[in-house]
Design an enzyme around this catalytic site. Structure first.
Site, PDB file in Angstrom:
ATOM      1  N   ASP A 107       0.789  -1.242   0.000  1.00 40.58           N
ATOM      2  CA  ASP A 107       0.000   0.000   0.000  1.00 40.58           C
ATOM      3  C   ASP A 107       0.818   1.287   0.000  1.00 40.58           C
ATOM      4  O   ASP A 107       0.424   2.281   0.630  1.00 40.58           O
ATOM      5  CB  ASP A 107      -0.957   0.007   1.191  1.00 40.58           C
ATOM      6  CG  ASP A 107      -1.988  -1.099   1.125  1.00 40.58           C
ATOM      7  OD1 ASP A 107      -1.899  -1.950   0.226  1.00 40.58           O
ATOM      8  OD2 ASP A 107      -2.866  -1.136   1.998  1.00 40.58           O
ATOM      9  N   LYS A 124      -6.689  -4.819  -3.428  1.00 42.46           N
ATOM     10  CA  LYS A 124      -7.447  -5.418  -2.325  1.00 42.46           C
ATOM     11  C   LYS A 124      -8.481  -4.422  -1.794  1.00 42.46           C
ATOM     12  O   LYS A 124      -8.212  -3.235  -1.675  1.00 42.46           O
ATOM     13  CB  LYS A 124      -6.488  -5.847  -1.204  1.00 42.46           C
ATOM     14  CG  LYS A 124      -5.644  -4.724  -0.618  1.00 42.46           C
ATOM     15  CD  LYS A 124      -4.558  -5.294   0.299  1.00 42.46           C
ATOM     16  CE  LYS A 124      -3.743  -4.191   0.967  1.00 42.46           C
ATOM     17  NZ  LYS A 124      -4.469  -3.438   1.974  1.00 42.46           N
ATOM     18  N   CYS A 168      -2.534  -2.371   7.690  1.00 47.58           N
ATOM     19  CA  CYS A 168      -2.486  -3.254   6.526  1.00 47.58           C
ATOM     20  C   CYS A 168      -1.316  -4.228   6.558  1.00 47.58           C
ATOM     21  O   CYS A 168      -1.441  -5.373   6.132  1.00 47.58           O
ATOM     22  CB  CYS A 168      -2.470  -2.424   5.245  1.00 47.58           C
ATOM     23  SG  CYS A 168      -4.027  -1.526   4.990  1.00 47.58           S
TER      24      CYS A 168
END
Length: 223
Positions: A25, A131, A164
C-alpha cells in the site's frame, strides 16, 4: 539457505527461490500530500521516510530474482466492494471513501491517489494485488499466486505497520508462511503504533514472525 543474523527474536532463515517481497500500500493516498491519510489528519512524514529503504530492498530483491508483489487498497468506482461500515467510518472522519480529493476520488481504483508512489513504481511483470480490505489475502488471488510459485517466506514492507501490514502478516501466519517484517521499511503515522506493532510480531518467541532492518536483509541476499 539464506540467513538474516540480525533479526529478532532469533535469526531468520529462508530460501531465496521460495521468498517473496511484499510492498504493501505505498500509494499516493497514504504517502503523498493531500491523500487520504493526510486528509484524516495524519502526519505522513513517517510514510515518506521509508521510501528510500523500500527502494533499496526492491533493488536488491530484483537483483536476486525474488518475486516482488505490490498491493493497493482501494475500491471499485461504484463502491460495491466497500462494506457500509467502512464507508460510514471514513465519512465520519472527514474524508469519505469515494469523495473527491486532490488526486481524484479517495481510495478508488484508477484514480491517481490509488497509484503507487512514483519512487516505488512496479517493474514490468511484477504483480499488483488490488485489495478491498486491510489484509492482502482477503478477496484477492494472492494466496493462489504464492502457492503456484511455491513461496514459503514473505518479506513485508509498506504502510501502515499496525493496520495493513499487520493484517497481512496475521493472515499469512495463519496460512503457514514464515514472515519477516523490515522495521525501517514499514511505518505508521504514529511512531508509537509502529513500535507496538513490531513488538507484537516478535514477542513470545516470534508469535507472528521476525523483524529486522532492511540493511540486514539486503546483506543476507548478497552474501
Amino acid at each position: 539457505m539464506k540467513r538474516v543474523n540480525a533479526s529478532l527474536p532469533y535469526p531468520f532463515e529462508y530460501e531465496a527461490g521460495r521468498a517473496a517481497l511484499l510492498v504493501i500500500d505505498m500509494q499516493n493516498d497514504f504517502c503523498a500530500p493531500g491523500g487520504f491519510g493526510e486528509r484524516l489528519g495524519n502526519d505522513i512524514a513517517p510514510a515518506r521516510r521509508i521510501i528510500p529503504a523500500i527502494a533499496g530492498v526492491l533493488e536488491a530483491a530484483r537483483e536476486a530474482g525474488l518475486l516482488v508483489i505490490h498491493t493497493r487498497e482501494g475500491h471499485l468506482p461504484d463502491l460495491s466492494d466497500c462494506p457500509p461500515a467502512k464507508l460510514e467510518r471514513s465519512r465520519k472522519q472527514g474524508a469519505g471513501i469515494g469523495d473527491p480529493g486532490p488526486m481524484g476520488r479517495i481510495l478508488i481504483r484508477g484514480e491517481r491517489g490509488h497509484d503507487i508512489v512514483a519512487e516505488l513504481a512496479p517493474a514490468e511483470g511484477e504483480p499488483i494485488v488490488d485489495k478491498p480490505g486491510k489484509g492482502a489475502f482477503y478477496a484477492t488471488d494472492l494466496e493462489r499466486m504464492l502457492r503456484e510459485r511455491e513461496i514459503e517466506h514473505l518479506i513485508l514492507t509498506g504502510v501502515t505497520t499496525h493496520v495493513c501490514v499487520h493484517t497481512t502478516l496475521r493472515e499469512a501466519n495463519d496460512r503457514g508462511y514464515r514472515c519477516l517484517v523490515l522495521e525501517d521499511a514499514t511505518a505508521a503515522f504514529d511512531p508509537a503504533d509502529h513500535e507496538a506493532a513490531l513488538h507484537m510480531v516478535r514477542q513470545q518467541g516470534g508469535i507472528f514472525g521476525w523483524t529486522s532492518s532492511s540493511a540486514a536483509f539486503i546483506r543476507s541476499l548478497r552474501f
